[in-house]
Write a protein that holds these residues in place. Structure first.
Motif, PDB file in Angstrom:
ATOM      1  N   ALA A 162       0.837  -1.201   0.000  1.00  0.00           N
ATOM      2  CA  ALA A 162       0.000   0.000   0.000  1.00  0.00           C
ATOM      3  C   ALA A 162       0.874   1.255   0.000  1.00  0.00           C
ATOM      4  O   ALA A 162       0.582   2.231  -0.698  1.00  0.00           O
ATOM      5  CB  ALA A 162      -0.925  -0.007   1.209  1.00  0.00           C
ATOM      6  N   HIS A 163       1.940   1.225   0.771  1.00  0.00           N
ATOM      7  CA  HIS A 163       2.840   2.368   0.813  1.00  0.00           C
ATOM      8  C   HIS A 163       3.504   2.590  -0.548  1.00  0.00           C
ATOM      9  O   HIS A 163       3.619   3.715  -1.034  1.00  0.00           O
ATOM     10  CB  HIS A 163       3.890   2.165   1.909  1.00  0.00           C
ATOM     11  CG  HIS A 163       4.859   3.288   2.038  1.00  0.00           C
ATOM     12  ND1 HIS A 163       4.490   4.521   2.489  1.00  0.00           N
ATOM     13  CD2 HIS A 163       6.197   3.375   1.744  1.00  0.00           C
ATOM     14  CE1 HIS A 163       5.520   5.331   2.499  1.00  0.00           C
ATOM     15  NE2 HIS A 163       6.582   4.628   2.053  1.00  0.00           N
ATOM     16  N   LYS A 165       2.303   1.696  -3.500  1.00  0.00           N
ATOM     17  CA  LYS A 165       1.267   2.160  -4.440  1.00  0.00           C
ATOM     18  C   LYS A 165       1.009   3.648  -4.254  1.00  0.00           C
ATOM     19  O   LYS A 165       0.815   4.378  -5.205  1.00  0.00           O
ATOM     20  CB  LYS A 165      -0.023   1.379  -4.249  1.00  0.00           C
ATOM     21  CG  LYS A 165       0.039  -0.042  -4.681  1.00  0.00           C
ATOM     22  CD  LYS A 165      -0.237  -0.136  -6.142  1.00  0.00           C
ATOM     23  CE  LYS A 165      -0.299  -1.595  -6.524  1.00  0.00           C
ATOM     24  NZ  LYS A 165      -0.536  -1.781  -7.906  1.00  0.00           N
ATOM     25  N   SER A 166       0.983   4.077  -2.988  1.00  0.00           N
ATOM     26  CA  SER A 166       0.711   5.496  -2.725  1.00  0.00           C
ATOM     27  C   SER A 166       1.845   6.374  -3.238  1.00  0.00           C
ATOM     28  O   SER A 166       1.616   7.501  -3.646  1.00  0.00           O
ATOM     29  CB  SER A 166       0.468   5.730  -1.227  1.00  0.00           C
ATOM     30  OG  SER A 166       1.663   5.561  -0.505  1.00  0.00           O
ATOM     31  N   LEU A 167       3.041   5.891  -3.215  1.00  0.00           N
ATOM     32  CA  LEU A 167       4.166   6.659  -3.719  1.00  0.00           C
ATOM     33  C   LEU A 167       4.144   6.768  -5.247  1.00  0.00           C
ATOM     34  O   LEU A 167       4.545   7.780  -5.816  1.00  0.00           O
ATOM     35  CB  LEU A 167       5.501   6.044  -3.260  1.00  0.00           C
ATOM     36  CG  LEU A 167       5.820   6.116  -1.771  1.00  0.00           C
ATOM     37  CD1 LEU A 167       7.116   5.372  -1.468  1.00  0.00           C
ATOM     38  CD2 LEU A 167       5.934   7.554  -1.307  1.00  0.00           C
ATOM     39  N   LYS A 169       1.401   6.901  -7.204  1.00  0.00           N
ATOM     40  CA  LYS A 169       0.324   7.766  -7.638  1.00  0.00           C
ATOM     41  C   LYS A 169       0.726   9.243  -7.568  1.00  0.00           C
ATOM     42  O   LYS A 169       0.182  10.059  -8.273  1.00  0.00           O
ATOM     43  CB  LYS A 169      -0.924   7.525  -6.791  1.00  0.00           C
ATOM     44  CG  LYS A 169      -1.580   6.201  -7.088  1.00  0.00           C
ATOM     45  CD  LYS A 169      -2.854   6.077  -6.356  1.00  0.00           C
ATOM     46  CE  LYS A 169      -3.482   4.719  -6.664  1.00  0.00           C
ATOM     47  NZ  LYS A 169      -4.728   4.521  -6.013  1.00  0.00           N
ATOM     48  N   ASP A 170       1.659   9.585  -6.737  1.00  0.00           N
ATOM     49  CA  ASP A 170       2.057  10.990  -6.599  1.00  0.00           C
ATOM     50  C   ASP A 170       2.871  11.406  -7.738  1.00  0.00           C
ATOM     51  O   ASP A 170       3.188  11.672  -8.628  1.00  0.00           O
ATOM     52  CB  ASP A 170       2.851  11.213  -5.316  1.00  0.00           C
ATOM     53  CG  ASP A 170       1.975  11.033  -4.076  1.00  0.00           C
ATOM     54  OD1 ASP A 170       0.761  11.036  -4.209  1.00  0.00           O
ATOM     55  OD2 ASP A 170       2.570  10.882  -3.000  1.00  0.00           O
TER      56      ASP A 170
END
Length: 170
Positions: A162-163, A165-167, A169-170
């Protein structure tokens, strides 16, 4: 010593013998007072009793006890070490013998079994009760730690994913 003193001494020695699980016999010829005091201190710290007695009196005290088989060990300048913990007793004597070659382990008796000097040296290699307990606790804790890491691993992987994936998207 008069007769009454000898009788009292023998009775006290019998009580000491019966109160302990192991007796180790050693020759101390050539050891000075400081060395004997050092050995006595080590024994006292381990809860053991160190006695230097006359062989004839000790043989009288050994009769009618579970240590009677050790009667043949008492020749020459002999000392007796008594303890409830035979492993610690053997370790102290063997280690002291390594640093003071004048101390000679003659043998001993443990739970009515007569011990040769080689038996005493072998007993000294065994783990003490506290060391054995620590090993058992370590063995019992290892599977729990492995199980816990296995159970936590999927959650950790999901969190890392999850971490990541979040990186992206930015």
């Amino acid at each position: 010593m008069n007769r009454i003193e000898k009788t009292n001494y023998i009775n006290n020695l019998k009580k000491d013998l019966e109160a302990n699980n192991a007796m180790m016999v050693y020759h101390y010829e050539g050891l000075n007072v400081n060395q004997l005091d050092e050995l006595r201190e080590k024994m006292r710290a381990a809860g053991a009793l160190l006695k230097v007695t006359k062989n004839r009196i000790t043989k009288l005290a050994l009769k009618e006890t579970s240590y009677s088989e050790a009667e043949n060990l008492f020749t020459g300048p002999t000392g007796v070490a008594l303890s409830k913990d035979p492993i610690t007793l053997a370790k102290i004597l063997v280690n002291f013998q390594k640093s003071n070659d004048k101390l000679k382990i003659v043998g001993g008796i443990m739970d009515t079994k007569l011990l040769a000097p080689s038996d005493v040296a072998e007993i000294a290699t065994l783990p003490t009760l506290d060391e054995a307990r620590a090993k058992i606790v370590g063995i019992l804790q290892a599977p729990q730690q492995k199980l816990l890491s296995i159970l936590l691993a999927p959650g950790r992987k999901i969190a890392n994913l999850a971490h990541a994936k979040s990186l992206k998207k930015d």
